[in-house]
Design a protein around this motif. Structure first.
Motif, PDB file in Angstrom:
ATOM      1  N   HIS A  46      70.330   2.562  99.029  1.00  0.00           N
ATOM      2  CA  HIS A  46      70.652   1.364  98.456  1.00  0.00           C
ATOM      3  C   HIS A  46      70.695   0.160  99.610  1.00  0.00           C
ATOM      4  O   HIS A  46      71.102   0.359 100.701  1.00  0.00           O
ATOM      5  CB  HIS A  46      71.665   1.271  97.530  1.00  0.00           C
ATOM      6  CG  HIS A  46      71.626   2.229  96.293  1.00  0.00           C
ATOM      7  ND1 HIS A  46      70.783   2.351  95.290  1.00  0.00           N
ATOM      8  CD2 HIS A  46      72.355   3.584  96.623  1.00  0.00           C
ATOM      9  CE1 HIS A  46      71.132   3.261  94.789  1.00  0.00           C
ATOM     10  NE2 HIS A  46      71.831   4.301  95.344  1.00  0.00           N
ATOM     11  N   LYS A  47      70.185  -1.331  99.276  1.00  0.00           N
ATOM     12  CA  LYS A  47      70.644  -2.060 100.301  1.00  0.00           C
ATOM     13  C   LYS A  47      71.973  -2.589 100.638  1.00  0.00           C
ATOM     14  O   LYS A  47      72.333  -2.898 101.631  1.00  0.00           O
ATOM     15  CB  LYS A  47      69.716  -3.574  99.611  1.00  0.00           C
ATOM     16  CG  LYS A  47      68.568  -3.196  99.769  1.00  0.00           C
ATOM     17  CD  LYS A  47      67.654  -4.646  99.173  1.00  0.00           C
ATOM     18  CE  LYS A  47      65.996  -4.513  99.200  1.00  0.00           C
ATOM     19  NZ  LYS A  47      65.428  -5.642  98.867  1.00  0.00           N
ATOM     20  N   LYS A  48      72.927  -2.297  99.409  1.00  0.00           N
ATOM     21  CA  LYS A  48      74.126  -2.758  99.547  1.00  0.00           C
ATOM     22  C   LYS A  48      75.108  -1.609  99.136  1.00  0.00           C
ATOM     23  O   LYS A  48      74.878  -1.146  98.289  1.00  0.00           O
ATOM     24  CB  LYS A  48      74.457  -4.162  98.899  1.00  0.00           C
ATOM     25  CG  LYS A  48      73.757  -5.166  99.339  1.00  0.00           C
ATOM     26  CD  LYS A  48      74.145  -6.531  98.489  1.00  0.00           C
ATOM     27  CE  LYS A  48      73.354  -7.691  98.799  1.00  0.00           C
ATOM     28  NZ  LYS A  48      73.447  -8.895  97.864  1.00  0.00           N
ATOM     29  N   ARG A  99      71.425   5.640  89.774  1.00  0.00           N
ATOM     30  CA  ARG A  99      70.161   4.821  89.614  1.00  0.00           C
ATOM     31  C   ARG A  99      69.769   4.459  90.931  1.00  0.00           C
ATOM     32  O   ARG A  99      69.946   3.707  91.706  1.00  0.00           O
ATOM     33  CB  ARG A  99      70.531   3.634  89.024  1.00  0.00           C
ATOM     34  CG  ARG A  99      71.325   3.603  87.778  1.00  0.00           C
ATOM     35  CD  ARG A  99      72.147   2.383  87.151  1.00  0.00           C
ATOM     36  NE  ARG A  99      72.674   2.737  85.799  1.00  0.00           N
ATOM     37  CZ  ARG A  99      73.581   1.870  85.343  1.00  0.00           C
ATOM     38  NH1 ARG A  99      74.131   1.138  86.002  1.00  0.00           N
ATOM     39  NH2 ARG A  99      73.954   2.357  83.972  1.00  0.00           N
ATOM     40  N   PRO A 100      68.825   5.472  91.616  1.00  0.00           N
ATOM     41  CA  PRO A 100      68.195   5.436  92.851  1.00  0.00           C
ATOM     42  C   PRO A 100      67.571   4.081  93.192  1.00  0.00           C
ATOM     43  O   PRO A 100      67.785   3.594  94.363  1.00  0.00           O
ATOM     44  CB  PRO A 100      67.365   6.561  92.879  1.00  0.00           C
ATOM     45  CG  PRO A 100      67.675   7.444  91.878  1.00  0.00           C
ATOM     46  CD  PRO A 100      68.243   6.515  90.888  1.00  0.00           C
ATOM     47  N   ASP A 101      67.141   3.274  92.241  1.00  0.00           N
ATOM     48  CA  ASP A 101      66.286   2.133  92.517  1.00  0.00           C
ATOM     49  C   ASP A 101      67.261   0.864  92.444  1.00  0.00           C
ATOM     50  O   ASP A 101      67.019  -0.151  92.766  1.00  0.00           O
ATOM     51  CB  ASP A 101      65.144   1.722  91.533  1.00  0.00           C
ATOM     52  CG  ASP A 101      63.990   2.924  91.720  1.00  0.00           C
ATOM     53  OD1 ASP A 101      63.943   3.529  92.837  1.00  0.00           O
ATOM     54  OD2 ASP A 101      63.343   3.328  90.626  1.00  0.00           O
ATOM     55  N   ALA A 102      68.545   1.202  92.112  1.00  0.00           N
ATOM     56  CA  ALA A 102      69.437  -0.021  92.010  1.00  0.00           C
ATOM     57  C   ALA A 102      69.794  -0.497  93.496  1.00  0.00           C
ATOM     58  O   ALA A 102      69.581  -0.058  94.492  1.00  0.00           O
ATOM     59  CB  ALA A 102      70.762   0.223  91.646  1.00  0.00           C
ATOM     60  N   GLU A 103      70.060  -1.870  93.490  1.00  0.00           N
ATOM     61  CA  GLU A 103      70.228  -2.516  94.808  1.00  0.00           C
ATOM     62  C   GLU A 103      71.511  -2.291  95.479  1.00  0.00           C
ATOM     63  O   GLU A 103      71.713  -2.364  96.538  1.00  0.00           O
ATOM     64  CB  GLU A 103      70.148  -4.153  94.526  1.00  0.00           C
ATOM     65  CG  GLU A 103      70.125  -5.068  95.914  1.00  0.00           C
ATOM     66  CD  GLU A 103      69.759  -6.382  95.690  1.00  0.00           C
ATOM     67  OE1 GLU A 103      70.235  -7.217  96.541  1.00  0.00           O
ATOM     68  OE2 GLU A 103      69.373  -6.794  94.830  1.00  0.00           O
TER      69      GLU A 103
END
Length: 342
Positions: A280-282, A204-208
């Protein structure tokens, strides 16, 4: 002075994708630094709604190619549409997102126009009237800054490299550009699109958050392999958080060595020097030692945490913000309990 063109394919629902809006963010940044105007060019079945959503972006003109034949992603029609839009605008620098549809045709369009192309750029800037494009080489180990004198210069922006542009909707005046298609341009037809349900999708590329699983999940614990328990824990975490799943190279490689594996894991999940470089951010690494060939794939992840029983693993050498020295089975089991409210 260069003239800038932002170009994007309109989605089936008439909107623009997040990656397309990120490329628009790169375009407005470059135009501001150069003190130059820019045009917007869209192609698809119907571009009016997408153009209206960008009405307040600051573009000097909005160009569009519309029609049923441009609804599907197809090399012949997409290349012809992009070529016509660039010619109509007279642009010398063309920016677009590096999604699968644009990436398929960008090089061909540059060739048709007698220009040059550079792809998957992670930064772009304008200094002293010169366009500077940045990208990584040698599996993300070397950063290069490129300039070119040849024009037009087609540039594609890697997903996640820029913030999506904040747009102000309104009423856009779209100039329709006619495209003359050769007879064989529409011979390819998309019959259907097959994809897993959202709950079954693990990339899921848009997941955080990114969860990375290492080979330790399939090693013996108390004399027995617990790959079944590992699958349950990982899938429960994915379902509870809607995060994306990644893997170390060692985990996906053991599938060909007759070892216990995770049934849902493939080489598409691999993160690192010979795999993906997610944004991803994290990120949370589990049962993974944090060796350099793997960690190089974490370059764009802002906050890094890891769970490992070895206090001297690679993550402990300044590669993670937080290292939990603990058993991943116990940690993930407790985390899943907290997430599910049990």
């Amino acid at each position: 002075m260069d003239k800038i063109l932002y170009i994007a394919a309109v989605e089936q629902d008439g909107a623009l994708s997040k990656t397309s809006l990120e490329a628009l963010g790169a375009t407005t940044k470059l135009a501001g630094e150069l003190g130059a105007d820019f045009d917007v060019a869209l192609f698809g079945k119907d571009v009016q709604a997408a153009a209206d959503s960008l009405a307040g972006c600051g573009a000097q003109a909005v160009l569009g190619v519309s029609g049923e034949e441009f609804a599907q992603a197809r090399y012949g029609t997409d290349a012809a549409a992009m070529q016509a839009l660039v010619v109509e605008s007279g642009a010398t620098v063309v920016l677009a997102c590096a999604d699968s549809r644009i990436s398929r045709v960008a090089a061909g369009v540059a060739q048709r126009l007698g220009g040059r192309v550079d792809t998957f750029l992670t930064d772009i800037s304008g200094e002293n009237g010169q366009v500077n494009a940045t990208r990584w080489f040698y599996r993300q180990r070397m950063k290069g800054v490129l300039t070119r004198t040849e024009r037009p210069w087609v540039l594609t922006i890697a997903p996640g490299s820029f913030e999506a542009a904040a747009t102000q909707p309104g009423q856009a005046d779209v100039k329709t550009v006619a495209v003359e298609l050769p007879g064989d341009a529409v011979k390819t037809t998309v019959k259907c699109i097959q994809s897993p349900d959202a709950d079954q999708q693990t990339i899921r590329p848009d997941a955080e958050l990114l969860l990375v699983a290492g080979a330790g999940w399939t090693k013996k614990q108390d004399g027995a392999v617990r790959s079944g328990d590992a699958e349950t824990l990982i899938l429960s975490f994915l379902n509870n958080t809607k995060c994306s799943l990644g893997s170390s190279k060692s985990l996906v490689d053991i599938s060909g060595e007759g070892e216990a594996v995770l049934s849902f894991m493939s080489h598409l999940h691999q993160v690192g020097q010979t795999g993906a470089t997610p944004r991803h951010k994290k990120g949370l690494a589990t049962c993974c030692h944090g060796e350099e060939p793997h960690v190089v794939g974490w370059r764009f992840i802002t906050e890094r945490r890891a769970v490992n029983t070895d206090a001297n693993c690679g993550w402990a050498q300044g590669k993670a913000d937080v290292l939990y020295v603990a058993d991943a089975f116990a940690v993930m089991n407790k985390v899943n309990e907290l997430l599910s409210g049990e």
